[in-house]
Design a protein around this motif. Sequence first.
Motif, PDB file in Angstrom:
ATOM      1  N   SER A 175       0.829  -1.211   0.000  1.00  0.00           N
ATOM      2  CA  SER A 175       0.000   0.000   0.000  1.00  0.00           C
ATOM      3  C   SER A 175       0.859   1.254   0.000  1.00  0.00           C
TER       4      SER A 175
ATOM      5  N   LEU B 147      -0.738  -2.940  -8.621  1.00  0.00           N
ATOM      6  CA  LEU B 147      -1.079  -2.066  -9.743  1.00  0.00           C
ATOM      7  C   LEU B 147      -1.144  -2.901 -11.011  1.00  0.00           C
TER       8      LEU B 147
ATOM      9  N   SER C   6       3.879  -4.952  -7.868  1.00  0.00           N
ATOM     10  CA  SER C   6       3.555  -4.665  -6.471  1.00  0.00           C
ATOM     11  C   SER C   6       4.777  -4.870  -5.599  1.00  0.00           C
TER      12      SER C   6
ATOM     13  N   VAL D 113      -2.407  -5.340  -2.140  1.00  0.00           N
ATOM     14  CA  VAL D 113      -2.872  -4.421  -3.177  1.00  0.00           C
ATOM     15  C   VAL D 113      -1.763  -4.304  -4.208  1.00  0.00           C
TER      16      VAL D 113
ATOM     17  N   SER E 268      -4.162  -1.056   2.550  1.00  0.00           N
ATOM     18  CA  SER E 268      -4.681  -1.653   1.325  1.00  0.00           C
ATOM     19  C   SER E 268      -6.209  -1.698   1.271  1.00  0.00           C
TER      20      SER E 268
ATOM     21  N   ILE F  46       1.683   2.090  -3.618  1.00  0.00           N
ATOM     22  CA  ILE F  46       0.544   2.742  -4.275  1.00  0.00           C
ATOM     23  C   ILE F  46       0.424   4.190  -3.798  1.00  0.00           C
TER      24      ILE F  46
ATOM     25  N   TYR G 100      -7.098  -5.434  -5.734  1.00  0.00           N
ATOM     26  CA  TYR G 100      -7.040  -5.715  -4.298  1.00  0.00           C
ATOM     27  C   TYR G 100      -7.633  -7.068  -3.981  1.00  0.00           C
TER      28      TYR G 100
ATOM     29  N   GLN H  66      -7.739   1.681   0.492  1.00  0.00           N
ATOM     30  CA  GLN H  66      -7.343   2.048  -0.870  1.00  0.00           C
ATOM     31  C   GLN H  66      -8.257   1.364  -1.883  1.00  0.00           C
TER      32      GLN H  66
ATOM     33  N   ILE I 276      -5.900  -0.116  -9.529  1.00  0.00           N
ATOM     34  CA  ILE I 276      -5.498  -0.777  -8.291  1.00  0.00           C
ATOM     35  C   ILE I 276      -6.308  -2.062  -8.155  1.00  0.00           C
TER      36      ILE I 276
END
Length: 628
Positions: free
Chosen positions: A340, A400, A413, A398, A358, A343, A393, A361, A391
């Motif tokens: 997280s 990308l 990630s 989490v 996470s 991100i 999850y 987010q 994103i």
Amino acid sequence: MNKKVLRFFLCSLVILQLGLLVDCSYAMAPLAKTMPNVKTEMLSSQYWIDKLEHPDDRIMSDDQIQSFNQEMLNELSNYMIDLTRVPEAYSRTDLEKFIDYPFPKSPSFVDGRQVGKRYWGQLKKQLNLQRIKDRNPVKYGFVIHRTNLKIFPVADIVSDAADDPAFDRFQNSGLLVNEPVVILHQSRDKKWFYIRMYNCSGWVLAEDVAICPDKEFWLEEQKYTDFLVVTGNKIKLDCNPWSPELSALELSMGTILPLVGENEIPISIDDRVPYDNYVVKMPVRKRSGAISYKLAMIPVSKDVNVGFLPYTRANVLKQVFKMQGDRYGWGGMLEARDCSGMILDLYCSFGFKLPRNSYPQGMSPGKIADLTNLSLKSKSKMLDQVQSGAILYFPGHVMLYIGNDQGRYYVISALGSYAEFPDNSNKAEIVRTRTVVINDLSVKRGSGLQWIEAITVAKQLEKNTFADLEGFEGREIIENMADRYIINGKAPGRFDPCALISRAEFAAILARGLKLEGDEQYVTEVFNDVSSEWYAGAVGALSKEGYIICDEGGTFAPDKALSQVVLRSIIERILNKYSDVSGRDKEEQSFDAIMNADITDETEKTVSRYEAALVIDRLLTNLNKASD
């Protein structure tokens, strides 16, 4: 010249020219180790950017991002706060709720040794609870170097395993330089402050925070028009014997520093003329703990930007790939980032202020694809609609999304670990990756689930807006439906509300809203005019549920405009089925009751896209109430 030598020379020249024709844009070190199914050329951001249709189109303006941030504050008030509205003082009860946090009950280790009651007793004293008063005024400050935010006021790495010094269960986050904070309390040894920032709270070393004289000063120092954003992974200020507090100071991605105006730049700064440099104001701490400011020079060659980066898909990919290969750091420990945190820092470059962890987010505003309880097939179809930079999850992680390659979905990630199952055994071997890596979604968790099976949310930090819905009462409803991937516009920024909706379009929207699994096989058994078209799966799913039936002759007539009588018949079949399941009063779930009598004519009068969207929204709202 010897003929053999001449022949060798000419062959070498041809080989060299052929080599120059090879595309080297994705050239990477051939010995770089990668995750399974990852080719070395995938380690270049350009590889993924080249797959995008409009990589440099701006997704949101700076003003839109600030509005988005405000929406996050409003919707995620349990995870984020507006620091400017923090009370000027906390009561004893409220302050103790923050500070008197329970110690872990499971075994904890420091330097390989398990800690006991004496350790916890000393740490309890460090909380300084006896010094909390009935009224506790807050103070205001700024972080002066990147530092750790801890759950308890202790520098020890407190791990859950004797052999794991890279995991500190008391690590909460990492704070960037110039981060505004509110100070609530001080530890018994006076070495730690308990602070709140906009998305997190905890203990930070007092020497890393400079205290402002009052709130007004603190607020004023956050008002600047021109600022520099660190867009590199990490940069360092130059070594500086005249200002040792700034010498070789490291600045991480997302750090924001106020720029000094051209007319305010002095002739010399620390015995240097500031040519070819940006000049920024840096907070420093006096011996008393009070804040002061010094000017610092940042070379224009550094990876920085005046203002936030334009929010484009290309820039998102370029930014995240700058962190590729970095160490994973739980909660920001080891001067690194966790999933997280990666991100968070990435999107700071564009002006976003995201939650720290996470789960929130994944729950933040934006275009959200709800993947819970979907089959692998349905998840794949949803991911096909998601853009690079989204994103993704699942509980505990989490990442990308960077794109699709030959049917595989790839992400990047900060990865703590994943599971391998050697020789197809049922026993998982946990691989401590602890690196920012690229992998595809076939990677497995300890449970044996592939990541693509575990993912519950796909989130794009953007919103749908349809300019041609201006003045329509249901604009917000329809844009919200588009944000949930239920309905699409006819073109970017255009919904075409007055256009008639076909039976095929309506079926596709309705099936997505009901989260039905597409059934391309069943549809061919029922209808003779639907086979493999884009809407076939939706029509098959609705027909299998008994929501739509054949016209005379076994046809669906997909291109025919939807009539009110057909619309009514479909909605009433759905309501009848749900009322049978839920036991709710059929009168309460009647077509007229939920549609507010907007469409009541049992005629062949056609339905517009706008009308159909509102009918489906009311239907889904009603069904959700029935399931509560």
